[in-house]
Design a protein around this motif. Structure first.
Motif, PDB file in Angstrom:
ATOM      1  N   ASN A 627       0.821  -1.216   0.000  1.00 54.02           N
ATOM      2  CA  ASN A 627       0.000   0.000   0.000  1.00 54.02           C
ATOM      3  C   ASN A 627       0.849   1.258   0.000  1.00 54.02           C
ATOM      4  N   ILE A 628       0.650   2.053  -1.045  1.00 52.93           N
ATOM      5  CA  ILE A 628       1.436   3.278  -1.192  1.00 52.93           C
ATOM      6  C   ILE A 628       0.490   4.470  -1.099  1.00 52.93           C
ATOM      7  N   GLY A 629       0.869   5.447  -0.299  1.00 56.46           N
ATOM      8  CA  GLY A 629       0.137   6.715  -0.277  1.00 56.46           C
ATOM      9  C   GLY A 629       0.883   7.718  -1.138  1.00 56.46           C
ATOM     10  N   TYR A 630       0.159   8.467  -1.999  1.00 55.04           N
ATOM     11  CA  TYR A 630       0.837   9.389  -2.912  1.00 55.04           C
ATOM     12  C   TYR A 630       0.266  10.792  -2.740  1.00 55.04           C
ATOM     13  N   ILE A 631       1.140  11.727  -2.458  1.00 57.18           N
ATOM     14  CA  ILE A 631       0.710  13.122  -2.329  1.00 57.18           C
ATOM     15  C   ILE A 631       1.122  13.844  -3.610  1.00 57.18           C
ATOM     16  N   MET A 632       0.144  14.178  -4.425  1.00 50.21           N
ATOM     17  CA  MET A 632       0.427  14.760  -5.741  1.00 50.21           C
ATOM     18  C   MET A 632       0.980  16.172  -5.585  1.00 50.21           C
ATOM     19  N   GLY A 633       2.013  16.473  -6.395  1.00 48.74           N
ATOM     20  CA  GLY A 633       2.566  17.823  -6.407  1.00 48.74           C
ATOM     21  C   GLY A 633       2.061  18.553  -7.632  1.00 48.74           C
ATOM     22  N   ALA A 634       2.977  18.922  -8.527  1.00 52.64           N
ATOM     23  CA  ALA A 634       2.596  19.663  -9.735  1.00 52.64           C
ATOM     24  C   ALA A 634       1.903  18.763 -10.759  1.00 52.64           C
ATOM     25  N   GLY A 635       1.902  17.461 -10.523  1.00 55.62           N
ATOM     26  CA  GLY A 635       1.229  16.545 -11.452  1.00 55.62           C
ATOM     27  C   GLY A 635       2.221  15.623 -12.129  1.00 55.62           C
ATOM     28  N   ASP A 636       2.030  14.314 -11.973  1.00 52.91           N
ATOM     29  CA  ASP A 636       2.861  13.334 -12.662  1.00 52.91           C
ATOM     30  C   ASP A 636       2.088  12.030 -12.732  1.00 52.91           C
ATOM     31  N   GLU A 637       2.607  11.083 -13.503  1.00 54.79           N
ATOM     32  CA  GLU A 637       1.890   9.828 -13.713  1.00 54.79           C
ATOM     33  C   GLU A 637       2.489   8.670 -12.927  1.00 54.79           C
ATOM     34  N   VAL A 638       3.304   8.995 -11.953  1.00 56.77           N
ATOM     35  CA  VAL A 638       3.963   7.937 -11.174  1.00 56.77           C
ATOM     36  C   VAL A 638       2.956   6.983 -10.512  1.00 56.77           C
ATOM     37  N   PRO A 639       1.840   7.493  -9.933  1.00 54.17           N
ATOM     38  CA  PRO A 639       0.900   6.548  -9.303  1.00 54.17           C
ATOM     39  C   PRO A 639       0.399   5.468 -10.269  1.00 54.17           C
ATOM     40  N   THR A 640       0.004   5.854 -11.484  1.00 53.75           N
ATOM     41  CA  THR A 640      -0.463   4.874 -12.470  1.00 53.75           C
ATOM     42  C   THR A 640       0.628   3.866 -12.778  1.00 53.75           C
TER      43      THR A 640
END
Ligand SMILES: [Zn+2]
Length: 843
Positions: A627-640
């Protein structure tokens, strides 16, 4: 130029944020402004590297105050930048930024040109830039633009003498301009261009300097200004109700995908330009001083000027139609001059003025946004004279097809409407940006049709050609066939009318990662661009890969509708990179393209045809944690990307972070520039660090130092200083310096080969100082520079870990770089080798 267009394609300059397709209405002041410009025969060209490099204050000043014909040559289309308003990147971003530049020019009154250079990414030195761009080709494009546009003065945005102080593209733009200034007049340089245009010698070359280039305001004050011209560009135009700076701000604010929306500036503003070549003007506030910018410069122009200067002097704002007889006299004289360049240019301007004075409205529009080659489409033609002038419409053609109009009198305010069924020849090209049709290199677009080089966009496929008779003088004018409709929530909309394939297909994911040997279902979406269409679709794929079925049928009833079919794709048993591409067979045609639509309110809708393709990567990747929590910054596709290798990724709304809320995650990742753009983090940072202290793993991706802000001095648990260090060569050698660290062993073994195949760059904004608690893992550098060890830093903190990395994972993961996936998986898995529940991931 030895050829004539024959038909006017452009209309009056009107200030305001008009879309290119929307018909322009001109007030008497707009018309007067156009006459002033008609009577100024001087030309200025501004040269830089990217969309948003241009100085809109100076362009607006030259176009509106000096009244010069002014253009901006942007060597690239800004393909390499970031997009703050949507998903378009690379070539598609270049298409959007091209339109934003055109929108900016519609505001500031300039014209727009480009070269074939591709904005391939950051380069530190012009030498590297010019090698990747193919210097000969791009220099030729600058020469070509100078020969065609024929500027009296050229202004460089950047200094050609200071390589290494700014982006390599910037310095290169100035260096190429410096060279092209003389080459344009050399018949031995690029002789093939002289079939379509003549040599040309500009009179002066400038560099648009400012105090900034001198280090400080004080140094600039003390500097020798003998070679400097100075203009106050803060001037106010009472006729337009705007100041030059307001126009310039409005123009810059068209660069929305760069986040350039900004406040207007007002009041006096100094602009300095330094003479590089040519003679120093006596009047150092006038770049055209000593250059003849009157009608006298044209052979046979004097009697035309005699008429037109008088019209300007005595302009009747209440009833401009009184000037029509004089303007027609000038028009007829103009047709007799031998200088094709000025004849064509001034005919276009003068026709537009005559039509604007008559309130003449001419348009041709469809009620469909697109159709296919071989089809028929209804075009509405409308003509309206809104004056007492005697006007007849002699003929109207749409391309070669005649509309049923024969010398029809246009009576004051009586709308003439005709409909015509236009045949779209089956050989008609699909609409798409011309520079994207062929496959270019990393640095240069390939354009076989040399006529198109320099043009901002592909000429429209269908034009209505109106031949208008005004008091016996025949004046031609063309209007593109457009698509016109109304939206209840937006009003009347004009859009380009496009020619597209019968159907296109696309993949939802451009990269598919197979983390192990399991097969995956691959959805392919077919979009119909024609009613009741059916055919088959197949997938092309590489060696070692397997499909469950070769082809599948599809059938779609309505144009615009979609159907998704699924293929099951099995990867090879070992690591492998390949690609898949859909092949549609319909009506005996094979279509392998995908259609991308770029639609925003501030630019005309664009359709782009691209090769339809998805990269498929078979990895052999291990991971620990789920389980990874992701806090989006300026926008990227790393979560996908992380989901593709089997992680369960949850996006975290920063406002919901509490003391305990992060504990459920195996790792918490911060998206690119999170601390630069997410204000809320300054209140939550303590919880993020506490989470690490209590046994979690925090991974922070790159932030910029400039907007770091004092509130984030605790961005890391120990001291760390972000610098501007970056490694821009994506092939630069990488050394693993912490050879024993688990980050390069668990769960994946990382070696130097994992840094093969990276794209665009290694990373950016690496820290250059850090506290002893941090362990640097890697070492890398660009050619001729000192090694940087700051790209990947890790420290343990309490029971957990803190990682800071400027490596460009946000670029590498979305394009499927295997080594980047393995390294990221190791970062997420750090410290988890002790945990017994180590799992092998499923696809
Ligand atoms: Zn730039």
């Amino acid at each position: 130029m030895r050829y004539l267009l024959g038909f006017v394609t452009c209309s009056l300059l009107v200030l305001g944020t008009l879309k290119a397709q929307t018909p322009k209405n001109s007030s008497a002041t707009d018309i007067y402004h156009a006459i002033e410009k008609l009577n100024f025969l001087g030309t200025a060209l501004f040269i830089a590297a990217h969309p948003d490099d241009e100085n809109t204050r100076l362009i607006a000043y030259l176009a509106n105050n000096v009244k010069a014909r002014t253009a901006y040559l942007s060597l690239t289309r800004g393909d390499g930048g970031q997009n703050l308003i949507g998903p378009e990147l690379r070539e598609l971003l270049g298409v959007l930024r091209t339109q934003e530049l055109l929108a900016a020019r519609r505001v500031d009154g300039g014209e727009q040109f480009f070269s074939r250079a591709n904005d391939f990414g950051y380069s530190k030195q012009p030498g590297e830039t010019l090698e990747i761009w193919n210097k000969e080709a791009i220099l030729g494009d600058v020469v070509r633009t100078i020969r065609k546009f024929k500027p009296d003065v050229i202004i460089n945005r950047f200094d050609h003498r200071t390589p290494g102080t700014t982006h390599g593209h910037h310095t290169s733009s100035a260096m190429l301009s410096f060279e092209a200034f003389d080459l344009a007049n050399d018949a031995n340089a690029y002789p093939e261009q002289l079939k379509m245009t003549d040599t040309w010698q500009p009179k002066r070359l400038f560099f648009n300097t400012s105090w900034w280039f001198y280090g400080s305001q004080e140094k600039f004050k003390a500097a020798d200004k003998t070679n400097l011209l100075h203009m106050d560009v803060g001037t106010y135009y009472p006729m337009l109700g705007k100041s030059n700076n307001e126009i310039a701000s409005l123009a810059s604010s068209q660069h929305l995908c760069q986040g350039f929306g900004r406040l207007s500036t007002r009041g006096s503003e100094d602009e300095y330009i330094e003479l590089l070549k040519g003679d120093l003007p006596e009047d150092k506030s006038n770049i055209f001083d000593g250059i003849d910018t009157t009608w006298k410069r044209v052979d046979g122009g004097e009697p035309i000027g005699d008429i037109l200067y008088k019209v300007q002097e005595n302009f009747n704002f209440k009833d401009p139609t009184v000037h029509i007889p004089e303007l027609l006299k000038a028009y007829n004289l103009l047709q007799g001059i031998s200088d094709v360049h000025w004849k064509e240019l001034k005919t276009e301007e003068l026709s537009a003025i005559i039509f604007a004075i008559s309130g003449l409205h001419l348009e041709a529009f469809t009620q469909t946004a697109y159709t296919n080659p071989g089809q028929e489409v209804e075009v509405n033609v409308k003509a309206l004279n809104r004056s007492n002038i005697d006007i007849k419409l002699k003929s109207v053609f749409i391309n070669d097809q005649k509309v049923a109009i024969d010398n029809e009198a246009l009576k004051n305010n009586n709308l003439v409407t005709k409909k015509v069924d236009l045949n779209i020849p089956s050989a008609t090209d699909y609409t798409s940006p011309y520079w994207l049709i062929e496959k270019g290199t990393l640095g240069t677009y390939k354009v076989s049709n040399t006529d198109l080089i320099g043009k901002p966009e592909t000429p429209r496929a269908f034009y209505a050609k109106f031949l208008v008779n005004i008091y016996g003088t025949l004046i031609p004018i063309t209007r593109p066939v457009v698509y016109k409709y109304a939206k209840p929530d937006k009003g009347e909309i004009y859009q380009p009318f496009e020619i597209v394939p019968e159907a296109t297909a696309s993949f939802a994911d451009k990269v598919l990662i197979f983390a192990d040997a399991s097969s995956k279902k691959v959805p392919v979406t077919i979009k119909a661009h024609q009613d009741s269409i059916s055919g088959t679709i197949a997938l092309g794929y590489g060696k070692g890969w397997k499909l469950d079925t070769d082809t599948q049928p599809f059938s779609i009833a309505k144009k615009g509708d979609e159907q998704t079919v699924y293929f099951t794709l099995s990867p090879p048993s070992t690591e492998n990179e390949s690609s898949i591409s859909p092949i549609i067979k319909v009506n005996g045609k094979e279509i392998t393209k995908e259609l991308v639509t770029i639609a925003y309110d501030h630019v005309p809708t664009q359709t782009v045809l691209l090769p339809s393709e998805a990269k498929v990567v078979r990895l052999n990747i291990q991971k620990a944690g789920e389980n990874i929590g992701y806090i989006m910054g300026a926008g990227d596709e790393v979560p996908t990307s992380l989901e593709q290798i089997g992680y369960n990724v949850q996006l975290i709304d920063p406002s919901t972070i509490t003391k305990e809320s992060l504990n459920k995650y195996d790792a918490v990742v911060l998206g690119i520039r999170a601390y630069n753009v997410v204000d809320e983090l300054k209140f939550k940072q303590r919880f993020i660090l506490d989470y690490a202290k209590n046994g979690g793993t925090v991974i922070v991706q790159y932030n910029t130092a400039s907007r770091w802000g004092a509130q984030f001095e605790n961005i890391a648990p120990y001291d760390i200083e972000i610098s501007r260090d970056r490694v821009t060569n994506e092939n630069s050698e990488v050394n693993i310096i912490a050879k024993d660290h688990s980050l390069v062993h668990f769960p994946n073994e990382i070696d130097e080969n994992d840094f093969n195949g990276w794209v665009q760059e290694r990373g950016l904004y690496f820290p250059n100082k850090w506290s002893k608690e941090f362990t640097p893992i890697l070492e890398m550098h660009d050619e001729g520079e000192e090694a940087s060890k700051g790209s990947l830093l890790i420290s343990s903190y309490g029971k957990g870990y803190y990682i800071y990395t400027g490596l460009s994972f946000f670029r590498e993961l979305p394009v499927g770089v295997p080594g980047a996936y393995k390294l990221f998986s190791n970062m997420l898995s750090v410290g988890k080798e002790k945990v017994e529940t180590k799992v092998k991931i499923k696809g």
